[in-house]
Motif scaffolding. Structure first.
Motif, PDB file in Angstrom:
ATOM      1  N   MET A   6      -4.651   2.259 -18.748  1.00  0.00           N
ATOM      2  CA  MET A   6      -3.359   1.797 -19.127  1.00  0.00           C
ATOM      3  C   MET A   6      -3.442   1.549 -20.918  1.00  0.00           C
ATOM      4  O   MET A   6      -4.265   0.853 -21.442  1.00  0.00           O
ATOM      5  N   PHE A   7      -2.388   2.012 -21.543  1.00  0.00           N
ATOM      6  CA  PHE A   7      -2.227   1.777 -22.928  1.00  0.00           C
ATOM      7  C   PHE A   7      -0.652   1.508 -23.155  1.00  0.00           C
ATOM      8  O   PHE A   7       0.212   2.222 -23.574  1.00  0.00           O
ATOM      9  N   PRO A   8      -0.679   0.145 -23.117  1.00  0.00           N
ATOM     10  CA  PRO A   8       1.007  -0.341 -23.058  1.00  0.00           C
ATOM     11  C   PRO A   8       1.454  -0.221 -24.547  1.00  0.00           C
ATOM     12  O   PRO A   8       2.777  -0.288 -24.743  1.00  0.00           O
ATOM     13  N   LEU A   9       0.639   0.135 -25.580  1.00  0.00           N
ATOM     14  CA  LEU A   9       1.405   0.284 -26.889  1.00  0.00           C
ATOM     15  C   LEU A   9       1.796   1.435 -27.411  1.00  0.00           C
ATOM     16  O   LEU A   9       2.219   1.993 -28.353  1.00  0.00           O
ATOM     17  N   GLY A  10       1.602   2.596 -26.381  1.00  0.00           N
ATOM     18  CA  GLY A  10       1.574   4.002 -26.874  1.00  0.00           C
ATOM     19  C   GLY A  10       3.074   4.423 -27.284  1.00  0.00           C
ATOM     20  O   GLY A  10       3.210   5.155 -28.164  1.00  0.00           O
ATOM     21  N   SER A  11       4.032   3.752 -26.773  1.00  0.00           N
ATOM     22  CA  SER A  11       5.619   3.855 -27.231  1.00  0.00           C
ATOM     23  C   SER A  11       5.939   3.192 -28.100  1.00  0.00           C
ATOM     24  O   SER A  11       7.222   3.342 -28.771  1.00  0.00           O
ATOM     25  N   THR A  12       5.257   2.367 -28.809  1.00  0.00           N
ATOM     26  CA  THR A  12       5.576   1.324 -29.753  1.00  0.00           C
ATOM     27  C   THR A  12       6.062   2.043 -31.057  1.00  0.00           C
ATOM     28  O   THR A  12       4.947   2.741 -31.624  1.00  0.00           O
ATOM     29  N   PRO A  13       7.203   1.800 -31.799  1.00  0.00           N
ATOM     30  CA  PRO A  13       7.425   2.522 -32.992  1.00  0.00           C
ATOM     31  C   PRO A  13       6.385   2.349 -34.188  1.00  0.00           C
ATOM     32  O   PRO A  13       6.254   3.219 -35.084  1.00  0.00           O
ATOM     33  N   SER A  14       6.027   0.880 -34.219  1.00  0.00           N
ATOM     34  CA  SER A  14       5.169   0.637 -35.219  1.00  0.00           C
ATOM     35  C   SER A  14       4.060  -0.598 -35.137  1.00  0.00           C
ATOM     36  O   SER A  14       4.617  -1.308 -34.114  1.00  0.00           O
ATOM     37  N   LYS A  15       3.257  -0.827 -35.966  1.00  0.00           N
ATOM     38  CA  LYS A  15       2.489  -1.730 -35.811  1.00  0.00           C
ATOM     39  C   LYS A  15       2.996  -3.160 -36.074  1.00  0.00           C
ATOM     40  O   LYS A  15       2.979  -4.311 -35.655  1.00  0.00           O
ATOM     41  N   ALA A  16       3.998  -2.971 -37.200  1.00  0.00           N
ATOM     42  CA  ALA A  16       5.018  -4.089 -37.490  1.00  0.00           C
ATOM     43  C   ALA A  16       5.426  -4.798 -36.224  1.00  0.00           C
ATOM     44  O   ALA A  16       5.861  -6.181 -36.187  1.00  0.00           O
ATOM     45  N   GLU A  17       6.032  -3.719 -35.413  1.00  0.00           N
ATOM     46  CA  GLU A  17       6.844  -4.337 -34.203  1.00  0.00           C
ATOM     47  C   GLU A  17       5.873  -5.183 -33.126  1.00  0.00           C
ATOM     48  O   GLU A  17       6.221  -6.064 -32.684  1.00  0.00           O
ATOM     49  N   VAL A  18       4.564  -4.736 -33.339  1.00  0.00           N
ATOM     50  CA  VAL A  18       3.609  -5.337 -32.461  1.00  0.00           C
ATOM     51  C   VAL A  18       3.234  -6.728 -33.023  1.00  0.00           C
ATOM     52  O   VAL A  18       3.154  -7.794 -32.336  1.00  0.00           O
TER      53      VAL A  18
END
Length: 380
Positions: free
Chosen positions: A166-178
């Protein structure tokens, strides 16, 4: 699902674990103790698997509200990643330890243990996506944020491993959002620097670290014709494509810079030449895998893109399987549309079709685009 979240102590894995909980999974956090010196401390963005990282992961698990454990994989890491790194350099190749860690530790040793304990999947903070196709097969794809995309270092995963990843960050637009999400969740790692360089060489002195393990044996630096143009204090200090630190005593006839073309561990020679001699028209490797469903007929040439570095650009290419010369089995042969520079045996070539990772191979050999400039040899 019952999910084991691999928590490195960084912001990405912490947010990935929290998102797995939000998705309704039964999540348990685990930190892998990979260092054989667990009492060491982290220095800025260098190093990992330190006592500080373990404590950061513990605090994140507490905030998320999941059980947390530390598993000692240090012996396996030493054998499968560190020792492999040393042996590859000793053989004159340029290895990628992150690929070996993903292949043999996080998605082999860890996943095997997780499955034996009844977990359905391992969750990590890698920036990559898993897509299920119309036949129900799982495919590995690039992340939405190409700047942070880590699909390259996951190219070693097999279909069976993808089925339990599982890779839950795959659809995240940017590292800043994380990072913003981590701060909003109250995670203390929200502003923690990203790790870089080789994790088990925290001071960044790869040449010095290798010298302690492979020894230092002075030898000649030669040109493509075999003429001695300098001397080195250890061939392990050099890699194909290197320009700086050559310390050549004899200038090139045309006065232009020279680059490392080849490292020959048997004769302890380093071969240098002009930049255009680095051009590679073909590369191949017999240690290949498919990330999910393989091509219907991989022995027939197919169009693709190839990427040879984690942060490199993909290049249009064709690829196919063909019998390996003088060996049993096949090799994956990749022909880039435009010659590639600085490709070294030991590196990993990851093959893409669009955003999908199709597979990968460890490069065993390359074919020069201009054999006359490398002593008349086509392969090296």
């Amino acid at each position: 699902m019952k999910v084991l979240a691999a928590m490195s102590g960084g912001v990405d894995s912490a947010v990935a674990a929290a998102r797995a909980v939000d998705a309704g999974h039964d999540v348990v956090g685990v930190h892998l103790a990979l260092s054989r010196m667990p009492g060491t401390l982290r220095t800025g963005s260098r190093g990992c698997c330190t006592i500080e990282d373990s404590m950061d992961a513990q605090r994140a698990a507490n905030v998320i509200g999941i059980p947390y454990y530390v598993w000692d994989f240090s012996e396996r890491f030493k054998e499968d990643v560190v020792d492999d790194f040393v042996s590859e350099y000793r053989a004159g190749r340029t290895p990628n330890p992150c690929m070996r860690c993903n292949e043999r530790i996080k998605f082999a040793a860890l996943l095997d243990k997780a499955r034996s304990l009844g977990f359905d999947a391992v969750c990590t903070g890698h920036y990559a996506s898993i897509v299920v196709d119309e036949n129900g097969d799982r495919e590995l794809h690039r992340a939405a944020d190409w700047a942070k995309d880590q699909s390259y270092v996951l190219g070693v995963l097999t279909a069976e491993q993808l089925a339990h990843s599982m890779f839950p960050l795959g659809s995240t637009p940017s590292k800043a959002e994380v990072r913003a999400e981590a701060a909003a969740r109250g995670l203390s790692v929200a502003a923690k620097p990203d790790s870089h360089d080789i994790c088990f060489i925290p001071d960044g002195d790869t040449a010095g670290w290798l010298a302690d393990r492979v020894g230092v044996e002075p030898g000649p630096i030669v040109d493509a014709a075999g003429e001695v143009v300098g001397a080195h204090e250890g061939a392990h200090r050099f890699t194909v494509g290197q320009r700086r630190g050559l310390n050549l005593g004899v200038p090139a006839p045309d006065g232009r810079p020279r680059f490392v073309l080849e490292v020959r561990p048997v004769s302890n020679e380093v071969v240098v030449g002009p930049r255009e001699a680095l051009a590679v028209a073909e590369l191949a490797g017999s240690r290949y895998t498919w990330a999910g469903r393989p091509p219907a007929d991989a022995t027939t040439e197919f169009a693709c893109q190839v990427q040879i570095r984690a942060h490199g650009d993909p290049v249009d290419a064709t690829a196919r399987l063909r019998p390996a010369a003088g060996e049993e089995g096949d090799e994956l042969v990749i022909t880039p549309a435009v010659p590639l520079d600085g490709v070294a045996p030991g590196q990993t070539a990851v093959v893409y079709v669009g955003t999908r990772v199709l597979g990968q191979c460890t490069i065993d050999r390359t074919v020069s685009a201009v054999p006359a400039l490398v002593g008349g040899k086509a392969a090296r």
